[in-house]
Design an enzyme around this catalytic site. Structure first.
Site, PDB file in Angstrom:
ATOM      1  N   ARG A  15       6.681  -4.425   0.695  1.00  0.00           N
ATOM      2  CA  ARG A  15       6.864  -4.993  -0.635  1.00  0.00           C
ATOM      3  C   ARG A  15       7.397  -3.934  -1.607  1.00  0.00           C
ATOM      4  NH1 ARG A  15       0.886  -7.374  -1.362  1.00  0.00           N
ATOM      5  NH2 ARG A  15       0.470  -5.478  -0.136  1.00  0.00           N
ATOM      6  N   LYS A  75       0.929  -1.302  -3.863  1.00  0.00           N
ATOM      7  CA  LYS A  75      -0.338  -0.806  -3.322  1.00  0.00           C
ATOM      8  C   LYS A  75      -0.821   0.423  -4.090  1.00  0.00           C
ATOM      9  CE  LYS A  75      -2.489  -2.209  -0.630  1.00  0.00           C
ATOM     10  NZ  LYS A  75      -3.568  -3.210  -0.839  1.00  0.00           N
ATOM     11  N   TYR A  94      -1.893  -2.477  -7.837  1.00  0.00           N
ATOM     12  CA  TYR A  94      -3.207  -2.740  -7.248  1.00  0.00           C
ATOM     13  C   TYR A  94      -3.905  -1.405  -7.016  1.00  0.00           C
ATOM     14  CZ  TYR A  94      -1.979  -7.611  -6.186  1.00  0.00           C
ATOM     15  OH  TYR A  94      -1.622  -8.935  -6.278  1.00  0.00           O
ATOM     16  N   HIS A  96      -7.950  -1.330  -6.326  1.00  0.00           N
ATOM     17  CA  HIS A  96      -9.126  -1.576  -5.466  1.00  0.00           C
ATOM     18  C   HIS A  96      -9.970  -0.297  -5.349  1.00  0.00           C
ATOM     19  CE1 HIS A  96      -7.605  -5.519  -4.342  1.00  0.00           C
ATOM     20  NE2 HIS A  96      -6.444  -4.982  -4.032  1.00  0.00           N
ATOM     21  N   GLU A 118      -5.674  -6.221  -9.953  1.00  0.00           N
ATOM     22  CA  GLU A 118      -6.749  -7.093  -9.464  1.00  0.00           C
ATOM     23  C   GLU A 118      -7.869  -7.324 -10.476  1.00  0.00           C
ATOM     24  OE1 GLU A 118      -8.108  -2.956  -8.267  1.00  0.00           O
ATOM     25  OE2 GLU A 118      -6.198  -4.047  -8.316  1.00  0.00           O
ATOM     26  N   ASP A 270      -9.723  -5.037   1.458  1.00  0.00           N
ATOM     27  CA  ASP A 270      -9.268  -4.184   0.351  1.00  0.00           C
ATOM     28  C   ASP A 270     -10.423  -3.765  -0.547  1.00  0.00           C
ATOM     29  OD1 ASP A 270      -6.455  -3.706   0.510  1.00  0.00           O
ATOM     30  OD2 ASP A 270      -6.104  -5.820   0.110  1.00  0.00           O
TER      31      ASP A 270
END
Length: 372
Positions: A15, A75, A94, A96, A118, A270
């Site tokens: 991505r 990511k 993101y 996490h 997120e 994740d």
């Protein structure tokens, strides 16, 4: 503002943080965009598309990180990327953080201002930047689980939909949110016998109203969960506590009650995973076996369908990215409490309580962070 987008370097992550459409929009708002060469190739966007949209394309990630005011990724930054971040820089991706102490400490040490996709919220109590990837991951889960169920991959050798005269596989989905709903829908569409577990009675009523003919709903008590897991050919973990580590809902001892060759797909990986025996894997080596049970725990599942995922994520992130660029992060957060909820670190301070509780670190409020 100068917006930078490096090529993703996590294992088999195809991505990209910005589509050519997003670049065009940013430039139309008066900003500059710098892309690392080949950043979008894995999602089907060659450099020529970005150049046509008005971006500058550079040879290395170092150039992107060194010159950009805001880094937009998909990511979480990997160690080599975290070393390039600096105080005063904005990171939008993101993160996490709850199960990732190393990343959290590195972001705090860098002083970067990090807004996590997120944990951005909306007026309905949802997570608008997580939802598109939850939809993708939920729809992928039965697909990858069906592959893992094949005997050659260590599974029970059960066809998800069965055939005339032979019953379908039993699929249990733990969690009836976005991931669980889409996983249940697809598994049922593949012909499986599907049960979705959840603890919210309003959510179960909704699922029953919309999908009552497709799959069953059961209250997610410990006893019900244990009984259904023992009967399942496939268990999909789809629980989420926003920004926090996932609860461990199936213990290692319970694996002995499952059918040999049954499959676990942990979409919550994740956030640390919702099975005691889960640990993150990659698309390159996605499955492993514990006590006869096959585990699929890829931490970036949507990366397998990079073009669909990139387009879906870009649709969701674009308005927030433009707000951050147009107003600066402080004013954008002051104007939108839901974007403020995305703030996780600033100037060496942790600003998201659930992460602090998970890692035993002190936190300050986002409002206090704005005074720094």
């Amino acid at each position: 503002m100068k917006i930078g987008c490096p090529k993703e370097i996590k294992n088999q992550e195809y991505r990209v943080g910005l589509t050519p459409h997003a670049v065009h929009e940013a430039i139309a708002h008066g900003h500059k965009v710098v892309m690392e060469t080949n950043a979008g190739v894995g999602a089907g966007f060659p450099d020529a598309d970005y150049l046509a949209a008005g971006a500058q394309v550079v040879d290395t990630a170092e150039e992107v990180f060194a010159t950009a005011d805001m880094i937009v990724k998909v990511k979480e930054p990997q160690p080599v990327e975290r070393a390039r971040l600096r105080a005063g820089q904005l990171l939008f991706t993101y993160l996490h953080l709850a199960p990732d102490a190393a990343q959290t400490h590195d972001l705090l040490a860098s002083g970067v201002t990090a807004v996590a996709y997120e944990t951005v919220t909306d007026a309905a109590g949802g997570l608008p930047l997580l939802a598109p990837m939850s939809e993708v991951a939920g729809r992928l889960a039965p697909q990858v689980g069906a592959w893992t169920l094949q005997k050659a991959n260590g599974g029970r050798g059960v066809l998800l939909g069965g055939v005339p005269g032979v019953g379908p596989a039993k699929v249990v989905v733990i969690g009836g949110g976005v991931v669980g709903t889409h996983a249940g829908k697809i598994a049922a569409g593949m012909g499986a016998d599907v049960t979705v577990l959840d603890r919210s009675l309003p959510r179960m009523r909704y699922l029953d109203d919309v999908f009552g003919r497709d799959f069953k709903t059961v209250y997610a008590s410990a006893r019900n969960t244990a009984d259904l897991v023992a009967e399942a050919d496939m268990v999909i973990g789809a629980v989420l506590i926003p920004g926090a580590a996932a609860p461990k809902l199936v213990t290692r001892a319970q694996l002995s009650t499952m059918k040999p060759g049954a499959v676990i797909v942990d979409v919550a990986i994740d956030q640390g995973g919702c099975f005691e025996t889960s640990h993150a894997t990659t698309h390159e080596d996605p499955i492993y076996e514990v006590d006869g049970i096959m585990h699929y725990c890829v931490a970036n599942m949507p990366g397998a369908v990079a073009r669909t995922s990139t387009l879906a994520l870009g649709n969701a992130t674009l308005p927030f990215m433009l707000a951050l660029a147009n107003k600066g992060w402080k004013q954008a957060c002051l104007d939108d409490v839901h974007l403020m909820n995305g703030l996780n670190t600033h100037a060496g301070h942790l600003t998201y309580r659930a992460v602090g509780e998970a890692l035993g670190l002190p936190t300050i409020s986002a409002q206090d962070a704005m005074k720094i």
